[in-house]
Design a protein around this motif. Structure first.
Motif, PDB file in Angstrom:
ATOM      1  N   LEU A   1      11.009  10.963  -5.414  1.00  0.00           N
ATOM      2  CA  LEU A   1      11.029  10.002  -6.513  1.00  0.00           C
ATOM      3  C   LEU A   1      10.911   8.562  -6.015  1.00  0.00           C
ATOM      4  O   LEU A   1      10.349   7.706  -6.701  1.00  0.00           O
ATOM      5  CB  LEU A   1      12.302  10.169  -7.339  1.00  0.00           C
ATOM      6  N   ALA A   2      11.425   8.293  -4.810  1.00  0.00           N
ATOM      7  CA  ALA A   2      11.298   6.945  -4.247  1.00  0.00           C
ATOM      8  C   ALA A   2       9.839   6.651  -3.913  1.00  0.00           C
ATOM      9  O   ALA A   2       9.346   5.537  -4.149  1.00  0.00           O
ATOM     10  CB  ALA A   2      12.168   6.815  -2.998  1.00  0.00           C
ATOM     11  N   ARG A   3       9.140   7.646  -3.351  1.00  0.00           N
ATOM     12  CA  ARG A   3       7.724   7.450  -3.032  1.00  0.00           C
ATOM     13  C   ARG A   3       6.902   7.303  -4.320  1.00  0.00           C
ATOM     14  O   ARG A   3       5.999   6.472  -4.396  1.00  0.00           O
ATOM     15  CB  ARG A   3       7.196   8.629  -2.200  1.00  0.00           C
ATOM     16  N   LEU A   4       7.207   8.101  -5.335  1.00  0.00           N
ATOM     17  CA  LEU A   4       6.508   7.975  -6.613  1.00  0.00           C
ATOM     18  C   LEU A   4       6.767   6.611  -7.236  1.00  0.00           C
ATOM     19  O   LEU A   4       5.854   5.973  -7.775  1.00  0.00           O
ATOM     20  CB  LEU A   4       6.966   9.090  -7.566  1.00  0.00           C
ATOM     21  N   GLY A   5       8.011   6.131  -7.135  1.00  0.00           N
ATOM     22  CA  GLY A   5       8.346   4.816  -7.687  1.00  0.00           C
ATOM     23  C   GLY A   5       7.566   3.702  -7.002  1.00  0.00           C
ATOM     24  O   GLY A   5       7.146   2.746  -7.654  1.00  0.00           O
ATOM     25  N   LYS A   6       7.348   3.824  -5.697  1.00  0.00           N
ATOM     26  CA  LYS A   6       6.575   2.809  -4.979  1.00  0.00           C
ATOM     27  C   LYS A   6       5.140   2.754  -5.490  1.00  0.00           C
ATOM     28  O   LYS A   6       4.594   1.670  -5.725  1.00  0.00           O
ATOM     29  CB  LYS A   6       6.583   3.110  -3.475  1.00  0.00           C
TER      30      LYS A   6
ATOM     31  N   VAL B   1       2.626  10.544  -2.098  1.00  0.00           N
ATOM     32  CA  VAL B   1       3.796  10.962  -2.873  1.00  0.00           C
ATOM     33  C   VAL B   1       4.184  12.401  -2.566  1.00  0.00           C
ATOM     34  O   VAL B   1       5.360  12.726  -2.362  1.00  0.00           O
ATOM     35  CB  VAL B   1       3.527  10.793  -4.386  1.00  0.00           C
ATOM     36  N   SER B   2       3.174  13.292  -2.491  1.00  0.00           N
ATOM     37  CA  SER B   2       3.444  14.720  -2.326  1.00  0.00           C
ATOM     38  C   SER B   2       3.604  15.144  -0.871  1.00  0.00           C
ATOM     39  O   SER B   2       4.197  16.192  -0.585  1.00  0.00           O
ATOM     40  CB  SER B   2       2.316  15.543  -2.951  1.00  0.00           C
ATOM     41  N   GLY B   3       3.066  14.325   0.046  1.00  0.00           N
ATOM     42  CA  GLY B   3       3.095  14.709   1.457  1.00  0.00           C
ATOM     43  C   GLY B   3       2.089  15.793   1.800  1.00  0.00           C
ATOM     44  O   GLY B   3       2.183  16.415   2.853  1.00  0.00           O
ATOM     45  N   SER B   4       1.100  16.005   0.937  1.00  0.00           N
ATOM     46  CA  SER B   4       0.087  17.046   1.142  1.00  0.00           C
ATOM     47  C   SER B   4      -1.213  16.411   1.599  1.00  0.00           C
ATOM     48  O   SER B   4      -1.927  15.798   0.814  1.00  0.00           O
ATOM     49  CB  SER B   4      -0.140  17.826  -0.158  1.00  0.00           C
ATOM     50  N   GLU B   5      -1.549  16.545   2.875  1.00  0.00           N
ATOM     51  CA  GLU B   5      -2.767  15.943   3.417  1.00  0.00           C
ATOM     52  C   GLU B   5      -4.025  16.681   2.980  1.00  0.00           C
ATOM     53  O   GLU B   5      -5.116  16.148   3.063  1.00  0.00           O
ATOM     54  CB  GLU B   5      -2.696  15.937   4.952  1.00  0.00           C
ATOM     55  N   LYS B   6      -3.891  17.905   2.512  1.00  0.00           N
ATOM     56  CA  LYS B   6      -5.066  18.713   2.191  1.00  0.00           C
ATOM     57  C   LYS B   6      -5.522  18.571   0.731  1.00  0.00           C
ATOM     58  O   LYS B   6      -6.423  19.269   0.287  1.00  0.00           O
ATOM     59  CB  LYS B   6      -4.788  20.181   2.502  1.00  0.00           C
TER      60      LYS B   6
ATOM     61  N   GLN C   1       0.834  -1.190   0.000  1.00  0.00           N
ATOM     62  CA  GLN C   1       0.000   0.000   0.000  1.00  0.00           C
ATOM     63  C   GLN C   1       0.875   1.249   0.000  1.00  0.00           C
ATOM     64  O   GLN C   1       2.065   1.202   0.334  1.00  0.00           O
ATOM     65  CB  GLN C   1      -0.925   0.014   1.215  1.00  0.00           C
ATOM     66  N   ALA C   2       0.254   2.362  -0.371  1.00  0.00           N
ATOM     67  CA  ALA C   2       0.971   3.639  -0.424  1.00  0.00           C
ATOM     68  C   ALA C   2       1.049   4.249   0.969  1.00  0.00           C
ATOM     69  O   ALA C   2       0.470   5.305   1.256  1.00  0.00           O
ATOM     70  CB  ALA C   2       0.279   4.586  -1.400  1.00  0.00           C
ATOM     71  N   VAL C   3       1.750   3.561   1.846  1.00  0.00           N
ATOM     72  CA  VAL C   3       1.964   4.033   3.217  1.00  0.00           C
ATOM     73  C   VAL C   3       3.391   3.674   3.629  1.00  0.00           C
ATOM     74  O   VAL C   3       4.013   2.771   3.061  1.00  0.00           O
ATOM     75  CB  VAL C   3       0.968   3.396   4.211  1.00  0.00           C
ATOM     76  N   GLY C   4       3.891   4.380   4.626  1.00  0.00           N
ATOM     77  CA  GLY C   4       5.236   4.127   5.120  1.00  0.00           C
ATOM     78  C   GLY C   4       6.295   4.751   4.228  1.00  0.00           C
ATOM     79  O   GLY C   4       6.087   4.957   3.041  1.00  0.00           O
ATOM     80  N   GLY C   5       7.428   5.058   4.813  1.00  0.00           N
ATOM     81  CA  GLY C   5       8.525   5.643   4.048  1.00  0.00           C
ATOM     82  C   GLY C   5       8.290   7.083   3.644  1.00  0.00           C
ATOM     83  O   GLY C   5       8.844   7.550   2.635  1.00  0.00           O
ATOM     84  N   GLU C   6       7.477   7.806   4.428  1.00  0.00           N
ATOM     85  CA  GLU C   6       7.201   9.208   4.092  1.00  0.00           C
ATOM     86  C   GLU C   6       8.453  10.088   4.154  1.00  0.00           C
ATOM     87  O   GLU C   6       8.474  11.172   3.574  1.00  0.00           O
ATOM     88  CB  GLU C   6       6.131   9.773   5.039  1.00  0.00           C
TER      89      GLU C   6
END
Length: 312
Positions: free
Chosen positions: A83-88, A112-117, A73-78
């Motif tokens: 680019l690493a988060r986008l690659g995941k 990926v962006s770290g933007s919660e809003k 899932q797209a969680v963890g490693g924030e």
């Protein structure tokens, strides 16, 4: 005896992140159907044109891992680089046999962006990159043809997800179904209290509900109150065509959710069963069992309401 088929379109559209609300209920139904051992159940999806297609073996294996929460899932490693988060996220999309829906795009773009809003240039760029990747993958994917469409099988009973009901009702596809159909009715809030939702959502809900009442043979409701409201609305809409209504027992959803929390540590125990003496079955399991029983018996009197309470 008619065969039961379950529409897995909604879990695939939701993707590998924790479902909430209606997706949570319908994902639970698919999960329980995959665990069902009493009789064979087929699984299919509905495409954007309202056509059904049976799942292949690889797709079915992926579905099992998806609804059991076993996929990345797209969680963890924030704290990792952008680019690493986008690659995941792109690797999750690459390994999926289907394109996830827009809600996954938004959840993944937040990661990926770290933007919660859900706003800002970084969020929008991330979401655009994700959707471009999905478009490219969709164009390169080989189209599957010649598979069975259970919706056109006179000897089938099909659970149709809310996502598929929306697709078919919105496009007004003529002659889409000839099978028996059962769907879930969660509530009638957009009809009873339209001021609580936007006008576009209310119009779509009215259209989808009208399609369900006109085409469903069985409506599985999540409460007695909803069942009473559905029956009342069906009687007012078309007294000559009132589907059968089944009521899933209240509160079982929470019990099944708690049970699923223990599943990971107890996964070596195969063939897990729900028993009245141990645990009340989930409404989804009750819906599957209800439809399975419905497939093997004559239609009940029009407008009948019954409570589903079966062991799974």
């Amino acid at each position: 005896m008619k065969k039961l088929y379950v529409d897995a379109s909604l879990p695939f559209r939701w993707g590998p992140h924790p479902p909430v609300g209606i997706p949570r209920v319908e994902t639970a139904l698919v999960r329980q159907a995959l665990r069902w051992r009493a009789s064979p159940v087929g699984f299919f999806i509905v495409d954007a044109q309202g056509r059904g297609r049976m799942l292949g073996e690889a797709e079915l294996r992926y579905l099992k891992r998806l609804v059991e929460g076993e996929l990345p899932q797209a969680v963890g490693g924030e704290d990792r680089p952008y680019l690493a988060r986008l690659g995941k996220v792109l690797s999750i999309l690459r390994d999926a046999p289907f394109d996830f829906g827009r809600e996954f795009d938004r959840v993944a773009a937040i990661f990926v962006s770290g933007s919660e809003k859900r706003r800002g240039i970084k969020f929008q760029l991330s979401k655009t990159a994700i959707r471009l990747f999905k478009t490219m993958k969709s164009c390169l994917r080989a189209r599957k043809t010649g598979t069975k469409d259970p919706l056109k099988d006179d000897n089938a009973v099909c659970f149709l997800s809310s996502a598929s009901v929306h697709e078919i009702a919105a496009k007004k596809v003529a002659g889409t179904t000839s099978c028996g159909i059962f769907t879930i009715m969660h509530d009638l809030i957009p009809i009873d209290f339209p001021h609580f939702v936007g006008p576009h959502h209310a119009r779509g809900f009215v259209r989808n509900t009208a399609w369900q009442l006109e085409n469903s043979d069985l409506l599985v409701c999540v409460s007695k109150y909803t069942a009473d409201r559905v029956r009342c609305h069906a009687t007012a809409s078309n007294p000559a065509r009132i589907p059968e209504v089944a009521v899933a027992s209240p509160g079982a959803f929470l019990k099944e959710g708690v049970a699923d929390g223990r599943m990971r540590t107890e996964r070596q125990s195969q063939g897990r069963k729900f028993d009245r003496d141990q645990e009340e079955p989930h409404p989804a399991a009750q819906g599957v069992a209800s439809a399975s029983a419905f497939a093997g018996r004559p239609a009940a009197d029009a407008g009948s309401v019954r409570t589903v309470g079966v062991d799974v």
